[in-house]
Design an enzyme around this catalytic site. Structure first.
Site, short mmCIF file in Angstrom:
data_model
loop_
_atom_site.label_atom_id
_atom_site.label_comp_id
_atom_site.label_asym_id
_atom_site.label_seq_id
_atom_site.Cartn_x
_atom_site.Cartn_y
_atom_site.Cartn_z
N ALA A 67 0.83 -1.20 0.00
CA ALA A 67 0.00 0.00 0.00
C ALA A 67 0.86 1.26 0.00
CB ALA A 67 -0.93 0.00 1.21
N GLU A 68 1.91 1.27 0.82
CA GLU A 68 2.78 2.44 0.87
C GLU A 68 3.51 2.64 -0.45
OE1 GLU A 68 6.17 4.75 3.45
OE2 GLU A 68 5.08 3.09 4.37
N THR A 69 3.93 1.56 -1.07
CA THR A 69 4.61 1.67 -2.36
C THR A 69 3.68 2.28 -3.40
OG1 THR A 69 6.07 -0.17 -1.85
CG2 THR A 69 5.77 0.37 -4.18
N SER A 72 3.12 5.99 -2.49
CA SER A 72 4.34 6.78 -2.66
C SER A 72 4.72 6.93 -4.13
CB SER A 72 5.49 6.15 -1.87
OG SER A 72 5.27 6.29 -0.50
#
Length: 149
Positions: A67-69, A72
């Site tokens: 999710a962060e990838t 971002s």
């Protein structure tokens, strides 16, 4: 084009990250693959195999990393839209994730959708689904846009 031709770094700008690789990174270790990439919508998938916790299901940290990838990378695309040619980059400042179901096999896919695209920050909501379309987790990520020195 070989895999090494597709290797990208943040300094390269974020225009062509679909199908790119990142040797020596978490994205490589987890098997993440960028399927779509814009500031408004970025889609990243990874296999469940190799990203399990000891109970045999998708590790929550792996789901959060996916999710962060996605969020971002979407923020990096926005930074590149604002400052073409790698003049700025994005860094995550907050991640909140809720795991709602167990990932058990196949691939999981994160879809990051822009909630806010500003001059100095972005906010994306991210849903992670399994191959059957079942919601595995949902997240929100905030990124700061920083100028390169």
């Amino acid at each position: 084009m070989t895999a090494s031709d597709q290797t990208k770094t943040p300094a390269d700008g974020a225009r062509h990250w679909v199908g790119a690789s990142w040797p020596g990174t978490l994205m490589e270790l987890t098997g993440m693959e960028v399927l779509e990439h814009t500031a408004r919508r970025t889609v990243v998938s990874m296999p469940v195999a190799g990203n399990l916790q000891n109970g045999g299901i998708l590790h929550g940290g792996a789901s959060a990393a996916l999710a962060e990838t996605a969020g971002s990378f979407a923020a990096c695309a926005h930074a590149d839209d604002l400052y073409p040619g790698g003049g700025a980059y994005a860094v995550g400042t907050e991640l909140s994730a809720s795991h709602v179901a167990a990932g058990r096999g196949g691939r999981v896919t994160a879809v990051a959708t822009a909630a806010h695209l500003g001059r100095t920050s972005t906010v994306h909501t991210v849903e992670v689904h399994d191959e059957d379309g079942r919601l595995i987790s949902c997240a929100r990520i905030t990124n700061r846009i920083l100028m390169r020195r």
